[in-house]
Each structure stands twice: as structure tokens, then as C-alpha cells.
Design a protein around this motif. Structure first.
Motif, PDB file in Angstrom:
ATOM      1  N   GLN A 173       0.831  -1.203   0.000  1.00  0.00           N
ATOM      2  CA  GLN A 173       0.000   0.000   0.000  1.00  0.00           C
ATOM      3  C   GLN A 173       0.869   1.257   0.000  1.00  0.00           C
ATOM      4  O   GLN A 173       0.582   2.235  -0.704  1.00  0.00           O
ATOM      5  CB  GLN A 173      -0.929  -0.018   1.208  1.00  0.00           C
ATOM      6  CG  GLN A 173      -1.986  -1.106   1.158  1.00  0.00           C
ATOM      7  CD  GLN A 173      -2.844  -1.157   2.413  1.00  0.00           C
ATOM      8  OE1 GLN A 173      -2.724  -0.309   3.291  1.00  0.00           O
ATOM      9  NE2 GLN A 173      -3.702  -2.155   2.515  1.00  0.00           N
ATOM     10  N   THR A 174       1.947   1.233   0.807  1.00  0.00           N
ATOM     11  CA  THR A 174       2.870   2.369   0.833  1.00  0.00           C
ATOM     12  C   THR A 174       3.498   2.576  -0.531  1.00  0.00           C
ATOM     13  O   THR A 174       3.624   3.712  -1.013  1.00  0.00           O
ATOM     14  CB  THR A 174       3.977   2.115   1.878  1.00  0.00           C
ATOM     15  OG1 THR A 174       3.386   1.979   3.164  1.00  0.00           O
ATOM     16  CG2 THR A 174       4.975   3.263   1.897  1.00  0.00           C
ATOM     17  N   LYS A 175       3.906   1.472  -1.153  1.00  0.00           N
ATOM     18  CA  LYS A 175       4.531   1.555  -2.476  1.00  0.00           C
ATOM     19  C   LYS A 175       3.569   2.113  -3.518  1.00  0.00           C
ATOM     20  O   LYS A 175       3.947   2.951  -4.348  1.00  0.00           O
ATOM     21  CB  LYS A 175       5.020   0.162  -2.884  1.00  0.00           C
ATOM     22  CG  LYS A 175       5.882   0.158  -4.130  1.00  0.00           C
ATOM     23  CD  LYS A 175       6.544  -1.199  -4.347  1.00  0.00           C
ATOM     24  CE  LYS A 175       5.550  -2.272  -4.670  1.00  0.00           C
ATOM     25  NZ  LYS A 175       6.204  -3.535  -5.077  1.00  0.00           N
ATOM     26  N   ALA A 176       2.330   1.666  -3.466  1.00  0.00           N
ATOM     27  CA  ALA A 176       1.326   2.144  -4.423  1.00  0.00           C
ATOM     28  C   ALA A 176       1.065   3.636  -4.242  1.00  0.00           C
ATOM     29  O   ALA A 176       0.960   4.385  -5.226  1.00  0.00           O
ATOM     30  CB  ALA A 176       0.028   1.354  -4.251  1.00  0.00           C
ATOM     31  N   ALA A 177       0.980   4.075  -2.975  1.00  0.00           N
ATOM     32  CA  ALA A 177       0.754   5.497  -2.713  1.00  0.00           C
ATOM     33  C   ALA A 177       1.937   6.330  -3.184  1.00  0.00           C
ATOM     34  O   ALA A 177       1.768   7.410  -3.769  1.00  0.00           O
ATOM     35  CB  ALA A 177       0.512   5.714  -1.218  1.00  0.00           C
ATOM     36  N   ALA A 178       3.170   5.832  -2.946  1.00  0.00           N
ATOM     37  CA  ALA A 178       4.365   6.554  -3.373  1.00  0.00           C
ATOM     38  C   ALA A 178       4.434   6.623  -4.896  1.00  0.00           C
ATOM     39  O   ALA A 178       4.787   7.664  -5.466  1.00  0.00           O
ATOM     40  CB  ALA A 178       5.617   5.887  -2.812  1.00  0.00           C
ATOM     41  N   ALA A 179       4.108   5.525  -5.551  1.00  0.00           N
ATOM     42  CA  ALA A 179       4.127   5.504  -7.013  1.00  0.00           C
ATOM     43  C   ALA A 179       3.137   6.523  -7.581  1.00  0.00           C
ATOM     44  O   ALA A 179       3.423   7.231  -8.557  1.00  0.00           O
ATOM     45  CB  ALA A 179       3.794   4.100  -7.518  1.00  0.00           C
ATOM     46  N   LYS A 180       1.973   6.591  -6.966  1.00  0.00           N
ATOM     47  CA  LYS A 180       0.960   7.561  -7.411  1.00  0.00           C
ATOM     48  C   LYS A 180       1.458   8.989  -7.230  1.00  0.00           C
ATOM     49  O   LYS A 180       1.265   9.848  -8.099  1.00  0.00           O
ATOM     50  CB  LYS A 180      -0.331   7.350  -6.607  1.00  0.00           C
ATOM     51  CG  LYS A 180      -1.486   8.214  -7.062  1.00  0.00           C
ATOM     52  CD  LYS A 180      -2.753   7.875  -6.281  1.00  0.00           C
ATOM     53  CE  LYS A 180      -3.919   8.728  -6.738  1.00  0.00           C
ATOM     54  NZ  LYS A 180      -5.161   8.409  -5.973  1.00  0.00           N
ATOM     55  N   GLU A 181       2.150   9.238  -6.109  1.00  0.00           N
ATOM     56  CA  GLU A 181       2.663  10.578  -5.845  1.00  0.00           C
ATOM     57  C   GLU A 181       3.773  10.951  -6.826  1.00  0.00           C
ATOM     58  O   GLU A 181       3.840  12.080  -7.311  1.00  0.00           O
ATOM     59  CB  GLU A 181       3.189  10.664  -4.403  1.00  0.00           C
ATOM     60  CG  GLU A 181       3.721  12.030  -3.997  1.00  0.00           C
ATOM     61  CD  GLU A 181       2.659  13.122  -4.024  1.00  0.00           C
ATOM     62  OE1 GLU A 181       3.052  14.308  -4.016  1.00  0.00           O
ATOM     63  OE2 GLU A 181       1.450  12.806  -4.068  1.00  0.00           O
ATOM     64  N   VAL A 182       4.646   9.999  -7.145  1.00  0.00           N
ATOM     65  CA  VAL A 182       5.696  10.261  -8.134  1.00  0.00           C
ATOM     66  C   VAL A 182       5.064  10.652  -9.462  1.00  0.00           C
ATOM     67  O   VAL A 182       5.462  11.641 -10.093  1.00  0.00           O
ATOM     68  CB  VAL A 182       6.589   9.010  -8.324  1.00  0.00           C
ATOM     69  CG1 VAL A 182       7.575   9.238  -9.469  1.00  0.00           C
ATOM     70  CG2 VAL A 182       7.366   8.700  -7.059  1.00  0.00           C
ATOM     71  N   ALA A 183       4.083   9.879  -9.895  1.00  0.00           N
ATOM     72  CA  ALA A 183       3.425  10.146 -11.172  1.00  0.00           C
ATOM     73  C   ALA A 183       2.762  11.522 -11.174  1.00  0.00           C
ATOM     74  O   ALA A 183       2.809  12.249 -12.172  1.00  0.00           O
ATOM     75  CB  ALA A 183       2.402   9.053 -11.466  1.00  0.00           C
TER      76      ALA A 183
END
Length: 359
Positions: free
Chosen positions: A183-193
Motif C-alpha cells: 500500500q505504501t509503495k502504491a501510494a508513493a508511485a501515485k505521488e511520483v506520477a
């Protein structure tokens, strides 16, 4: 390292030094450290502006925020890998213990059956009714050994079952941690994008001449920062000599020149900043932690005046960027989205500190 590779590294260092160090002697510049800017919301309307200096500051902030989110993504990715490996390890141990419990049950059952196989009379009764003193002693010893063996098997089986239960609990906890990291990784990926998309929207509004001028402003800012850094005399008495491992790491990084920055990438075709440095040191035979923040927190810190090729330079107060020192005031790094692995002045960005892998 062969002479050809050393020559390649030396040539590249000479080129970058020619670009970054040929400045007018005695010229001073303003403090190169940028004034901190508030975080920008990628979803907020972008201001209509043709002030390219303001645009550059906005882009710097957006890409900086993307770098912070990339570090969070990379950290979550590494944690997920470790937790997945631990779950596999626990599963293997679980299977071993299941086989052990089944084996112990069989042995305990066989031992009990063997003691009572001779008839319905209990062994204790047969022992008491025996008229032969020697048989009495022999039977007593055998009976005692058998009982001890059975008790030992049962105790071992109980311990194995308890271990089995504990492994199951550990595996469940690791699965929960893994899900949290996903979940943390998915949220971080979304923020990077989000951050990169906002930067790209801002750049897309610029005309060709404005983009060229913006690139020129960036180069000028980097040169001013590098010159101001060198004018402090920080490298005046630098005598750091690269180790063989440091030269191997530096050569690996040099071999990646021109490859694109891709956030979360660890090669071989693309890299982010810490992906480049971690893979370079892995190639040198000294694996290190993955992210720039972890590299700052876990690797040995050294004074700037003592740094040598292969050392890692950590940038910005939040340790959100990293490059590798290659000597003569230059470093190699993967800058940001839209850029390629390149050589730059080591002081072209605000330096937090220097760390040394393999120490």
C-alpha cells in the motif's frame, strides 16, 4: 582495472573539469543554496507565468518532491522484497516442521506398540512376576530406557508443534507487513506520477526558445553553485586516493553515461539516482542499501576534504538525491525524469554530506 578503463575515467573527468572549472579567477557568486519553497500540489492550477526563473524554481520543487516520493517507493520495494523472502523462508521451515511432527508421531506410536506387543500383561506386571533376578534387572533397564525414549519423543513432538504454531504466527505477521508495504509503495508511485505529470504540464506550456533559455538558466545556476563551492577551498588539500573497489564502482557508473533516468529503476537500461549508486557498488563487490536516505543513514560518513572517487555525495537536507564522486571536483549521477546519466560539478547542488561504501 585495465589501463583502458582507467583512461576512459580520466578522460571523462578531464572533460567535465574543463567545463566546470574554467571560470574567471576571483569572481564571487551568491550563495548557491536555493531558498526552500513550499510544496506544490500537482492538482492545483499552474500559474500563468513567463518568468523563467520562477518556472525553474517550480520545476526544481516538483522534481524534488518526485525524488522524495521515489525514495519512499524504493524503500517500500526493498522492504517488500525482504518480507517476501522471509515468508518463503517461513513456508519452507513450516513444511520441514510438519514432516518432523509426523515423523515423531510415527516413532512415538511405534515405541508404544513395541512395548505392549508381547501380550496383554503390562510390562510392570511381567517385571514383578519374574523369578529370574538377572531377567528382573535386564527388564527393568529396558523398561526404563523405553519409557525415557517415549517421553523424549513426546516432548520433542510438543516442541516441534509449538515451533510450527510460532512459524504460522510469524508468517501471518509478515503477510500483514507485506500488504502494508504494498500500500505504501502504491501510494508513493501515485505521488511520483502526480509530481512528474505536473512538471511535464508546466514544461509543455513553454515555447521552444523558452525551453532553451530555461536550460541555459539551469546550466548557469549549476556553474555558479560549483564555482562558489570551489572558491571555498574545500578541495584545496584533498588527497583522497581511490581504492580498487572505489574505482570499479566509478567505472561502472561511467559505463552508464547517457542512459535515461527512470524512477525506481536499477538498470541495466535505466536508473534513478540511488539505483545507479547502489548498482555501481554491487558491481564493485560491496552491495549497499538501496535509497539515498538509507545510504546517508547507514554508510560511513567522511569529511568532504577527505572524499575520494567512489564515495557518495548526498544532496539536499532531506537526503533526496545522491551522486558518485569521480575526482577533481566532479560527480556522476542520474539527475531526474527527462534527463540521462551525466557528469556534473560535485558542488552544483546543496551538499548534505559524503558517505563511503565498503568502509
Amino acid at each position: 582495472m585495465g589501463p583502458s578503463k582507467c583512461g576512459t575515467l580520466a578522460t571523462a573527468v578531464t572533460v567535465i573539469c574543463t567545463v566546470t572549472l574554467l571560470v574567471t579567477p576571483g569572481v564571487t557568486f551568491a550563495n548557491p543554496t536555493p531558498t526552500p519553497m513550499p510544496s506544490l500540489s500537482p492538482s492545483a492550477p499552474l500559474p500563468e507565468t513567463r518568468d523563467l526563473k520562477a518556472v525553474r524554481k517550480q520545476l526544481d520543487q516538483l522534481y524534488h518532491d518526485a525524488a522524495v516520493a521515489t525514495d519512499a517507493y524504493n524503500a517500500a520495494e526493498e522492504a517488500s522484497k525482504k518480507q517476501s523472502a522471509r515468508i518463503i523462508e517461513l513456508a519452507k521451515e513450516n513444511v520441514k516442521l510438519q514432516h518432523k511432527v509426523a515423523y515423531l508421531k510415527d516413532r512415538a506410536g511405534a515405541a508404544v506398540r513395541a512395548q505392549y506387543r508381547t501380550g496383554a500383561m503390562l510390562p510392570e506386571a511381567r517385571l514383578i512376576l519374574s523369578d529370574d533376578p538377572q531377567m528382573l534387572l535386564d527388564n527393568a533397564a529396558i523398561l526404563l530406557q523405553g519409557e525415557r525414549a517415549i517421553h523424549g519423543l513426546i516432548e520433542e513432538m510438543i516442541r516441534a508443534q509449538q515451533d510450527l504454531e510460532q512459524y504460522a504466527k510469524d508468517a501471518s505477521a509478515q503477510w500483514q507487513k507485506l500488504e502494508g508495504q504494498r500500500q505504501t509503495k502504491a501510494a508513493a508511485a501515485k505521488e511520483v506520477a502526480r509530481q512528474i505529470a505536473a512538471a511535464e504540464r508546466l514544461e509543455a506550456r513553454l515555447e521552444k526558445k523558452e525551453k532553451e533559455r530555461l536550460a541555459q538558466l539551469e546550466r548557469e545556476a549549476e556553474l555558479r553553485a560549483q564555482t562558489a563551492w570551489l572558491n571555498t577551498g574545500v578541495l584545496k588539500n584533498s588527497k583522497g586516493q581511490a581504492t580498487e573497489a572505489g574505482m570499479r564502482a566509478a567505472q561502472f557508473a561511467m559505463d552508464q553515461l547517457g542512459k535515461p533516468y527512470v524512477w525506481g529503476a536499477e538498470g541495466p537500461d535505466s536508473y534513478d539516482c540511488s539505483g545507479l549508486t547502489s548498482q555501481a557498488w554491487a558491481a564493485a563487490g560491496h552491495p549497499i542499501v538501496r535509497t539515498s536516505q538509507e545510504q546517508w543513514n547507514w554508510l560511513k560518513r567522511v569529511d568532504i576534504k577527505d572524499m575520494r572517487p567512489g564515495d557518495l555525495i548526498i544532496y539536499f537536507e532531506d537526503a533526496s538525491h545522491v551522486g558518485m564522486y569521480i575526482g577533481d571536483g566532479a560527480m556522476i549521477h542520474a539527475p531526474r525524469p527527462g534527463r540521462n546519466v551525466t557528469i556534473a560539478g560535485a558542488g552544483s547542488m546543496p551538499i548534505l554530506g559524503v558517505v563511503r561504501p565498503g568502509a
